[in-house]
Design a protein around this motif. Structure first.
Motif, PDB file in Angstrom:
ATOM      1  N   PHE A 245       0.823  -1.201   0.000  1.00  0.00           N
ATOM      2  CA  PHE A 245       0.000   0.000   0.000  1.00  0.00           C
ATOM      3  C   PHE A 245       0.862   1.258   0.000  1.00  0.00           C
ATOM      4  O   PHE A 245       0.523   2.260  -0.636  1.00  0.00           O
ATOM      5  CB  PHE A 245      -0.912   0.013   1.242  1.00  0.00           C
ATOM      6  N   GLY A 246       1.990   1.201   0.726  1.00  0.00           N
ATOM      7  CA  GLY A 246       2.865   2.366   0.791  1.00  0.00           C
ATOM      8  C   GLY A 246       3.421   2.752  -0.563  1.00  0.00           C
ATOM      9  O   GLY A 246       3.556   3.945  -0.873  1.00  0.00           O
ATOM     10  N   ARG A 247       3.735   1.752  -1.388  1.00  0.00           N
ATOM     11  CA  ARG A 247       4.253   2.058  -2.732  1.00  0.00           C
ATOM     12  C   ARG A 247       3.187   2.710  -3.607  1.00  0.00           C
ATOM     13  O   ARG A 247       3.522   3.379  -4.598  1.00  0.00           O
ATOM     14  CB  ARG A 247       4.755   0.770  -3.404  1.00  0.00           C
ATOM     15  N   VAL A 249       0.550   4.589  -2.220  1.00  0.00           N
ATOM     16  CA  VAL A 249      -0.253   5.480  -1.388  1.00  0.00           C
ATOM     17  C   VAL A 249      -0.527   6.823  -2.067  1.00  0.00           C
ATOM     18  O   VAL A 249      -1.562   7.447  -1.828  1.00  0.00           O
ATOM     19  CB  VAL A 249       0.401   5.675   0.000  1.00  0.00           C
ATOM     20  N   ARG A 250       0.387   7.273  -2.914  1.00  0.00           N
ATOM     21  CA  ARG A 250       0.131   8.552  -3.594  1.00  0.00           C
ATOM     22  C   ARG A 250      -1.073   8.443  -4.524  1.00  0.00           C
ATOM     23  O   ARG A 250      -1.891   9.362  -4.612  1.00  0.00           O
ATOM     24  CB  ARG A 250       1.373   9.001  -4.371  1.00  0.00           C
ATOM     25  N   LEU A 251      -1.192   7.299  -5.205  1.00  0.00           N
ATOM     26  CA  LEU A 251      -2.350   7.097  -6.077  1.00  0.00           C
ATOM     27  C   LEU A 251      -3.628   7.010  -5.257  1.00  0.00           C
ATOM     28  O   LEU A 251      -4.641   7.661  -5.570  1.00  0.00           O
ATOM     29  CB  LEU A 251      -2.171   5.825  -6.904  1.00  0.00           C
ATOM     30  N   PHE A 252      -3.611   6.230  -4.174  1.00  0.00           N
ATOM     31  CA  PHE A 252      -4.800   6.116  -3.342  1.00  0.00           C
ATOM     32  C   PHE A 252      -5.158   7.463  -2.708  1.00  0.00           C
ATOM     33  O   PHE A 252      -6.339   7.780  -2.535  1.00  0.00           O
ATOM     34  CB  PHE A 252      -4.588   5.048  -2.262  1.00  0.00           C
ATOM     35  N   SER A 253      -4.164   8.244  -2.354  1.00  0.00           N
ATOM     36  CA  SER A 253      -4.427   9.577  -1.798  1.00  0.00           C
ATOM     37  C   SER A 253      -5.054  10.482  -2.839  1.00  0.00           C
ATOM     38  O   SER A 253      -5.971  11.271  -2.524  1.00  0.00           O
ATOM     39  CB  SER A 253      -3.125  10.200  -1.272  1.00  0.00           C
ATOM     40  N   VAL A 529      -1.202   3.288   6.451  1.00  0.00           N
ATOM     41  CA  VAL A 529      -1.690   3.241   5.071  1.00  0.00           C
ATOM     42  C   VAL A 529      -2.820   2.227   4.884  1.00  0.00           C
ATOM     43  O   VAL A 529      -3.303   2.045   3.768  1.00  0.00           O
ATOM     44  CB  VAL A 529      -0.541   2.918   4.083  1.00  0.00           C
ATOM     45  N   PHE A 530      -3.263   1.610   5.978  1.00  0.00           N
ATOM     46  CA  PHE A 530      -4.279   0.565   5.842  1.00  0.00           C
ATOM     47  C   PHE A 530      -5.664   1.114   5.516  1.00  0.00           C
ATOM     48  O   PHE A 530      -6.576   0.351   5.200  1.00  0.00           O
ATOM     49  CB  PHE A 530      -4.329  -0.293   7.108  1.00  0.00           C
ATOM     50  N   TRP A 531      -5.855   2.420   5.580  1.00  0.00           N
ATOM     51  CA  TRP A 531      -7.122   3.005   5.147  1.00  0.00           C
ATOM     52  C   TRP A 531      -7.350   2.775   3.668  1.00  0.00           C
ATOM     53  O   TRP A 531      -8.501   2.816   3.189  1.00  0.00           O
ATOM     54  CB  TRP A 531      -7.130   4.516   5.430  1.00  0.00           C
TER      55      TRP A 531
END
Length: 618
Positions: A245-247, A249-253, A529-531
């Motif tokens: 998820f951390g890799r 996270v910018r997309l998910f954000s 980042v689990f959200w």
């Protein structure tokens, strides 16, 4: 879908919290005890993506929608009651005609979103359905422009009385409706706006792979490892998921920020007082009732989740729980593998024991290929039941791993499916219930199944473990979902002042988790980042409190049943059969319950606390 739009694209229900949780050649194996997990067969909707039946329905819907607009646009105010009833009936017919291909495309995509051809088909159908539905936008807008007194006079016509619940619910949105031109633009752009971002989320999540112990796992399979008996395995899984998820996270954000801003714009145009108000209107529940639920749950964090997880830490011999210990099996809990056949027997037996009619309806899902159970790459994680259209039948998607929780998930989704079958008689426009009530049948089905399993268990230690497992499920459904709701409130409120960095979203996530789970837990940075994996935040903002609403409601309802309320089963079946024709006050009144009373929520939470009391005494 916007509340004032035609209901042709009823979205697939999003998956439950993942921690809970191609056509068959023949259907005969499903009813004969075969241990093979069933796949659904969507041919009851259409034979295939290129079928003549699918093309014909879309063409017919387009012609009918154009003719409907030509006949009725700008003329509703001049219709008498019988003519208006006829117009609503035709509107429903066209709406359902469009709902069938929308359901087919959505279910196909849910079964395999890794396939680019399926993704293209899904998007193409959505675009075609959206374009056709544009011709229908005027109808609900003009209905809401009718004067209250004029509508009251029209409702004296016997033909129109049947549609009174539809008109009642439609007029809830009257203060928030925009001009036809603006509504049309918002509707047409939805496929390239929020819909496109939702699809990006789905396809990204389905394509992610978590590298763990030499294996490349889907997100769903990796999340399932968080319930593994081996603590080092859980820890490695949690860190691997966090790294994945951390890799990304910018997309998910970006997805989260964009959808939150899109919602803010829409809410501002419609003059909703706060971010959750639109969802509450759709649930036909007042903001104040939801506030009362949230206050009741958050005020009870101490006697519920904080108290239970402190016990769990002691049981596991740990000074502190890490986030990957939340769903850890309890000591000496073998969580024996449950075959599909046994799961079916347990669940159907519980439904039949309560009301034979519910068991008979539930049996249909197993006698026919209406359930898709095997986990596989590209398939949606979690579980849902989708009603499709009254002329067909619901379908259930789940990912069955053979755990006790999977049995509860089957009971949950089958409750939805039974409810959807019963309510189908109300027709396409009035069969759907608000989310707050939609969870009633599913959570009640879980409770029936749990009670049946608990009553059949004679080993005191195993009964205790089963009770602890039920408490954990209830905490996941009530405390965790209210925490999710609180996270959404904080995020959407803060988004109004500007875009949130991924780190800030993680801080909000950790804040609500710390509040809800309590001092027994330590949260490592990877949990921030689990959200990202919770699909409700993307597909159905502010959906999640409906789980807590439904669980507390069912706890109170089950208490009435356990007390021997006369005629309970018949009243319960009639409540489900009512679909969306009655509000929660009307539905609960026969049982002597009132969700507007603050004591109602306390009664539901007392059930969970009572279970924890019992565990403390052992």
């Amino acid at each position: 879908m916007k509340p004032l739009m035609p209901r042709v694209a009823r979205s697939l229900p999003t998956a439950r919290d993942a921690a809970r949780s191609t056509a068959l050649s023949t259907a005969s194996g499903l009813a004969t005890g075969s241990s093979e997990l069933p796949h659904w067969d969507l041919s009851d909707l259409y034979p295939g993506q290129e079928s003549e039946e699918l093309r014909r329905d879309l063409d017919e819907a387009e012609a009918a929608a154009q003719a409907f607009a030509g006949h009725y646009a700008g003329k509703l105010a001049g219709l008498d009651g019988a003519a208006l009833a006829g117009a609503i009936a035709e509107y429903e017919r066209i709406d359902e005609l469009l709902g069938r291909p929308a359901s087919y495309a959505g279910l196909t995509f849910a079964g395999n979103s890794d396939d680019p051809a399926i993704g293209r088909f899904y998007q193409s159908i959505n675009e075609r359905v959206t374009a056709i539905a544009t011709h229908l936008i005027f109808f609900t807008l003009e209905l809401n422009q009718l004067d209250d007194d004029a509508l009251a006079r029209l409702l004296q016509d016997a033909d129109l009385v049947r549609w009174q619940p539809f008109l009642r619910d439609l007029r809830v949105f009257r203060p928030h409706q925009l001009s036809e031109e603006v509504e049309r633009v918002l509707h047409e752009k939805s496929v390239t706006g929020a819909g496109a971002w939702s699809r990006l989320f789905d396809e990204t999540m389905a394509s992610l792979r978590v590298e763990l112990d030499g294996q490349s796992l889907t997100v769903g399979d990796a999340l399932n490892k968080l319930s593994d008996r081996d603590r080092p395995t859980r820890e490695r899984a949690a860190k691997a998921i966090g790294e994945t998820f951390g890799r990304n996270v910018r997309l998910f954000s970006l997805i989260t920020n964009t959808l939150a801003k899109d919602k803010e714009i829409g809410d501002g145009l419609r003059k909703y007082p706060r971010p959750g108000s639109a969802r509450n209107r759709g649930n036909m529940v007042e903001d104040e009732v939801v506030d009362a639920l949230v206050v009741a749950v958050t005020s009870d964090y101490g006697r519920l989740s904080h108290r239970y997880y402190a016990m769990k830490a002691r049981w596991l011999g740990l000074e502190k729980l890490e986030h990957w210990d939340r769903n850890a099996p309890l000591p000496a809990d073998d969580d024996r593998a449950v075959s599909w056949d046994d799961a079916r027997t347990h669940v159907l037996g519980a439904y039949r024991g309560f009301a034979p009619e519910l068991g008979e309806i539930g049996q249909r899902f197993f006698d026919h290929p209406w359930i898709d159970a095997p986990p596989r790459p590209g398939k949606s994680s979690g579980a849902f039941a989708h009603p499709t259209v009254p002329a067909a039948h619901p379908y259930i998607l789940m990912n069955y791993h053979g755990r006790t929780r999977d049995v509860m998930t089957l009971a949950h989704e089958l409750g939805h499916g039974i409810h959807q079958v019963l309510a189908a008689d109300q027709g396409y426009l009035m069969s759907s219930t608000p989310l707050t009530l939609a969870e009633t049948a599913s959570v009640f089905g879980e409770m029936l199944t749990f009670r049946a399993l608990l009553d059949a268990e004679t080993d005191p230690k195993r009964r205790r473990r089963m009770l602890a497992g039920k408490v954990e499920d209830m905490l996941n459904t009530v405390v965790r979902q209210v925490a999710f709701y609180r996270f959404e409130i904080l995020l959407h409120d803060e988004r109004r002042t500007g875009e949130l960095l991924p780190e800030r979203i993680g801080e909000l996530w950790r804040q609500v988790q710390t509040e809800s789970l309590g001092p027994a837990f330590n949260f490592t940075p990877d949990y921030d980042v689990f959200w990202a994996y919770v699909p409700h935040f993307v597909h159905s903002p502010f959906y999640v409190y409906a789980y807590a609403f439904g669980d507390c409601l069912v706890n109170a309802l089950y208490g009435v049943f356990a007390d021997g309320h006369p005629g309970f089963q018949q009243k319960y079946v009639e409540m489900l059969r009512a679909g969306g024709t009655r509000r929660h006050k009307e539905l609960l009144a026969p049982f002597g319950l009132n969700a507007s009373d603050p004591a109602f929520w306390r009664k539901g939470l007392d059930v969970i606390s009572g279970f924890i009391d019992e565990l403390e005494q052992d």
